[in-house]
Write a protein that holds these residues in place. Structure first.
Motif, PDB file in Angstrom:
ATOM      1  N   TYR A 274      -0.860   8.216   7.263  1.00 16.94           N
ATOM      2  CA  TYR A 274      -0.212   7.011   7.776  1.00 16.94           C
ATOM      3  C   TYR A 274       1.022   6.629   6.974  1.00 16.94           C
ATOM      4  O   TYR A 274       1.494   5.493   7.037  1.00 16.94           O
ATOM      5  N   VAL A 275       1.571   7.583   6.241  1.00 20.63           N
ATOM      6  CA  VAL A 275       2.860   7.416   5.581  1.00 20.63           C
ATOM      7  C   VAL A 275       3.416   8.808   5.301  1.00 20.63           C
ATOM      8  O   VAL A 275       2.659   9.761   5.080  1.00 20.63           O
TER       9      VAL A 275
ATOM     10  N   GLU B 246       0.831  -1.197   0.000  1.00 17.22           N
ATOM     11  CA  GLU B 246       0.000   0.000   0.000  1.00 17.22           C
ATOM     12  C   GLU B 246       0.874   1.259   0.000  1.00 17.22           C
ATOM     13  O   GLU B 246       0.580   2.230  -0.705  1.00 17.22           O
ATOM     14  N   LEU B 247       1.932   1.246   0.797  1.00 13.86           N
ATOM     15  CA  LEU B 247       2.863   2.378   0.840  1.00 13.86           C
ATOM     16  C   LEU B 247       3.447   2.621  -0.536  1.00 13.86           C
ATOM     17  O   LEU B 247       3.518   3.773  -1.003  1.00 13.86           O
ATOM     18  N   TYR B 248       3.850   1.540  -1.211  1.00 13.45           N
ATOM     19  CA  TYR B 248       4.469   1.677  -2.526  1.00 13.45           C
ATOM     20  C   TYR B 248       3.461   2.114  -3.584  1.00 13.45           C
ATOM     21  O   TYR B 248       3.781   2.923  -4.466  1.00 13.45           O
ATOM     22  N   ASP B 249       2.249   1.611  -3.506  1.00 12.95           N
ATOM     23  CA  ASP B 249       1.214   1.952  -4.487  1.00 12.95           C
ATOM     24  C   ASP B 249       0.560   3.307  -4.224  1.00 12.95           C
ATOM     25  O   ASP B 249      -0.144   3.841  -5.077  1.00 12.95           O
ATOM     26  N   GLY B 250       0.746   3.839  -3.004  1.00 14.00           N
ATOM     27  CA  GLY B 250       0.125   5.113  -2.668  1.00 14.00           C
ATOM     28  C   GLY B 250      -1.308   4.998  -2.211  1.00 14.00           C
ATOM     29  O   GLY B 250      -2.048   5.988  -2.217  1.00 14.00           O
TER      30      GLY B 250
ATOM     31  N   THR C 227      18.441  -5.649  -2.808  1.00 18.59           N
ATOM     32  CA  THR C 227      18.392  -5.077  -4.152  1.00 18.59           C
ATOM     33  C   THR C 227      17.151  -5.497  -4.927  1.00 18.59           C
ATOM     34  O   THR C 227      16.844  -4.921  -5.974  1.00 18.59           O
ATOM     35  N   ALA C 228      16.430  -6.505  -4.443  1.00 16.42           N
ATOM     36  CA  ALA C 228      15.257  -7.031  -5.148  1.00 16.42           C
ATOM     37  C   ALA C 228      13.958  -6.520  -4.537  1.00 16.42           C
ATOM     38  O   ALA C 228      12.928  -7.199  -4.600  1.00 16.42           O
ATOM     39  N   PHE C 229      13.981  -5.314  -3.981  1.00 16.35           N
ATOM     40  CA  PHE C 229      12.769  -4.765  -3.355  1.00 16.35           C
ATOM     41  C   PHE C 229      11.597  -4.735  -4.327  1.00 16.35           C
ATOM     42  O   PHE C 229      10.478  -5.104  -3.980  1.00 16.35           O
ATOM     43  N   GLY C 230      11.828  -4.289  -5.551  1.00 14.82           N
ATOM     44  CA  GLY C 230      10.743  -4.219  -6.525  1.00 14.82           C
ATOM     45  C   GLY C 230      10.112  -5.574  -6.781  1.00 14.82           C
ATOM     46  O   GLY C 230       8.883  -5.703  -6.854  1.00 14.82           O
ATOM     47  N   GLU C 231      10.949  -6.611  -6.897  1.00 17.16           N
ATOM     48  CA  GLU C 231      10.435  -7.964  -7.101  1.00 17.16           C
ATOM     49  C   GLU C 231       9.640  -8.431  -5.887  1.00 17.16           C
ATOM     50  O   GLU C 231       8.588  -9.077  -6.018  1.00 17.16           O
ATOM     51  N   ALA C 232      10.135  -8.102  -4.693  1.00 18.66           N
ATOM     52  CA  ALA C 232       9.455  -8.520  -3.462  1.00 18.66           C
ATOM     53  C   ALA C 232       8.074  -7.898  -3.365  1.00 18.66           C
ATOM     54  O   ALA C 232       7.086  -8.572  -3.033  1.00 18.66           O
ATOM     55  N   VAL C 233       7.962  -6.611  -3.667  1.00 23.49           N
ATOM     56  CA  VAL C 233       6.669  -5.935  -3.627  1.00 23.49           C
ATOM     57  C   VAL C 233       5.729  -6.532  -4.663  1.00 23.49           C
ATOM     58  O   VAL C 233       4.532  -6.714  -4.417  1.00 23.49           O
ATOM     59  N   GLY C 234       6.274  -6.870  -5.831  1.00 18.42           N
ATOM     60  CA  GLY C 234       5.463  -7.501  -6.863  1.00 18.42           C
ATOM     61  C   GLY C 234       4.914  -8.843  -6.427  1.00 18.42           C
ATOM     62  O   GLY C 234       3.763  -9.184  -6.715  1.00 18.42           O
ATOM     63  N   LEU C 235       5.715  -9.623  -5.705  1.00 16.55           N
ATOM     64  CA  LEU C 235       5.252 -10.921  -5.207  1.00 16.55           C
ATOM     65  C   LEU C 235       4.109 -10.746  -4.219  1.00 16.55           C
ATOM     66  O   LEU C 235       3.103 -11.463  -4.274  1.00 16.55           O
TER      67      LEU C 235
ATOM     68  N   GLY D 126      -7.731  -7.349  10.129  1.00 19.71           N
ATOM     69  CA  GLY D 126      -7.359  -7.027   8.757  1.00 19.71           C
ATOM     70  C   GLY D 126      -7.439  -5.533   8.499  1.00 19.71           C
ATOM     71  O   GLY D 126      -8.191  -4.804   9.163  1.00 19.71           O
ATOM     72  N   MET D 127      -6.650  -5.063   7.523  1.00 18.66           N
ATOM     73  CA  MET D 127      -6.681  -3.654   7.140  1.00 18.66           C
ATOM     74  C   MET D 127      -7.616  -3.500   5.943  1.00 18.66           C
ATOM     75  O   MET D 127      -7.310  -3.975   4.847  1.00 18.66           O
ATOM     76  N   PHE D 128      -8.738  -2.851   6.147  1.00 14.85           N
ATOM     77  CA  PHE D 128      -9.752  -2.723   5.110  1.00 14.85           C
ATOM     78  C   PHE D 128      -9.529  -1.464   4.287  1.00 14.85           C
ATOM     79  O   PHE D 128      -9.049  -0.446   4.789  1.00 14.85           O
TER      80      PHE D 128
END
Length: 363
Positions: free
Chosen positions: A61-62, A51-55, A340-348, A283-285
């Motif tokens: 809360y960020v 959610e932080l990455y997607d905005g 270094t694989a943060f982008g891949e991790a968020v995608g997963l 859960g976060m709704f």
């Protein structure tokens, strides 16, 4: 200050704005008065980080730019002025033989509560009215080689603790807050909605209360099967009468713990509870989630609680359960990636792939 022999510079992931991130290298952060520096061993990536990455995280809360990472475990490698050794005025309280914090395995609470407002003074620090402030959202987090936090937030781990598994103690503390709020009794009928990280950790903690029935509801058969290995008596799909590996189940649960944060799960949790039963929402709704029927709520005389974050008591509960072997988060880890694989991790995390459980970044 006491320092270890770490490298003179560290890496960290910085999210400058939604959808924009970079890996930066800079000097090691130095702990100030009352602070400690942690060499991060592992940090979990969760839906809140997505959610932080997607905005899409709720306003307030960020705070961008920010280094995310609120689920983590590591080792103290430096302490700031005024931080005493364990056993004196340092973390862990008085008593025992004083020993240095440096080299100790730790986790830490994320909320930076003010400690002065009325809610903080009654011990409900997750309800602090002094303003929201949390590691990984408004303060630098653990998607980095090193992290600085207030020493008062530390929780010490056993020397032989698995730091990979300990990185999941933040969501475990959230679940512990739900359990402490519900106060389940032996032989109760309990249902858990969702077999993600929160749901699986809830199953482990709730199984310790010897429920007469511990149902897990999740659309993914594989996750449901894993829940049964962790203490669930049976599992089924949402809305289905058939179950995975056990008898069918109907409404009438003494306690329902909602962990999925899906659009309809708050409503469904209330419909599963017996008259006079309890529902705890963890859960976060997102906006647009189905509301709870007020007529059903009133007529059934349900007690509904929500959990956001965790108090120090809930953290202590989770850490004790982990240290005693009652709580084992390790089987929930499915992916371990480098920083270094943060982008891949968020995608997963946002992929919806049922084979993806907890994703860790390993600095």
């Amino acid at each position: 200050m006491t320092a270890g022999g770490a490298a003179p510079s560290v890496r960290s992931v910085v999210v400058d704005a939604p959808g924009e991130h970079r890996l930066v290298t800079g000097p090691r952060p130095q702990p100030g008065p009352g602070e400690v520096r942690i060499a991060v061993h592992a940090a979990g990536v969760c839906a809140s980080d997505r959610e932080l990455y997607d905005g899409t995280r709720a306003e307030g809360y960020v705070r961008y730019p920010v280094t995310p990472g609120h689920e983590w475990a590591g080792t103290v490698d430096a302490v700031g002025e005024g931080v005493g050794p364990v056993g004196t005025d340092g973390p862990g309280g008085p008593g025992g033989t004083p020993t240095s914090l440096v080299g100790r395995k730790v986790v830490a609470e994320g909320f930076r509560a003010c400690l002065h407002c009325e809610r903080c003074r009654e011990g409900a620090t997750s309800l602090c009215t002094g303003g929201y402030d949390e590691t990984g959202f408004t303060q630098p987090g653990a998607f980095a080689d090193a992290l600085v936090v207030p020493a008062r937030l530390l929780h010490l781990l056993p020397d032989d603790a698995d730091l990979r598994a300990a990185a999941l103690l933040e969501p475990a503390a959230v679940v512990a807050a739900a359990v402490l709020a519900a106060r389940p009794g032996a032989a109760e009928r309990i249902a858990v909605l969702g077999a993600g990280t929160l749901g699986m950790l809830a199953v482990q903690l709730l199984a310790a209360y010897s429920p007469a029935e511990l149902l897990v509801i999740d659309p993914r058969p594989g996750r449901a099967e894993l829940a049964r290995t962790m203490g669930a008596t049976h599992a089924r799909r949402p809305g289905a009468e058939d179950s995975f590996g056990g008898p069918g189940a109907s409404a009438g649960y003494d306690l329902v713990v909602e962990t999925a944060g899906a659009p309809g799960t708050a409503h469904d949790a209330c419909m599963l509870a017996r008259r006079g039963g309890q529902v705890v929402l963890t859960g976060m709704f997102e906006a647009g989630a189905q509301g709870i029927d007020p007529v059903h709520l009133s007529v059934s005389q349900l007690t509904v609680r929500s959990v956001f974050g965790a108090s120090p008591a809930a953290w202590s509960y989770a850490v004790r359960a982990f240290g005693s072997g009652l709580l084992d988060p390790a089987p929930l880890i499915t992916h371990e990636l480098p920083l270094t694989a943060f982008g891949e991790a968020v995608g997963l995390v946002g992929s919806g792939d049922p084979a993806v459980g907890k994703v860790l970044l390993r600095p």
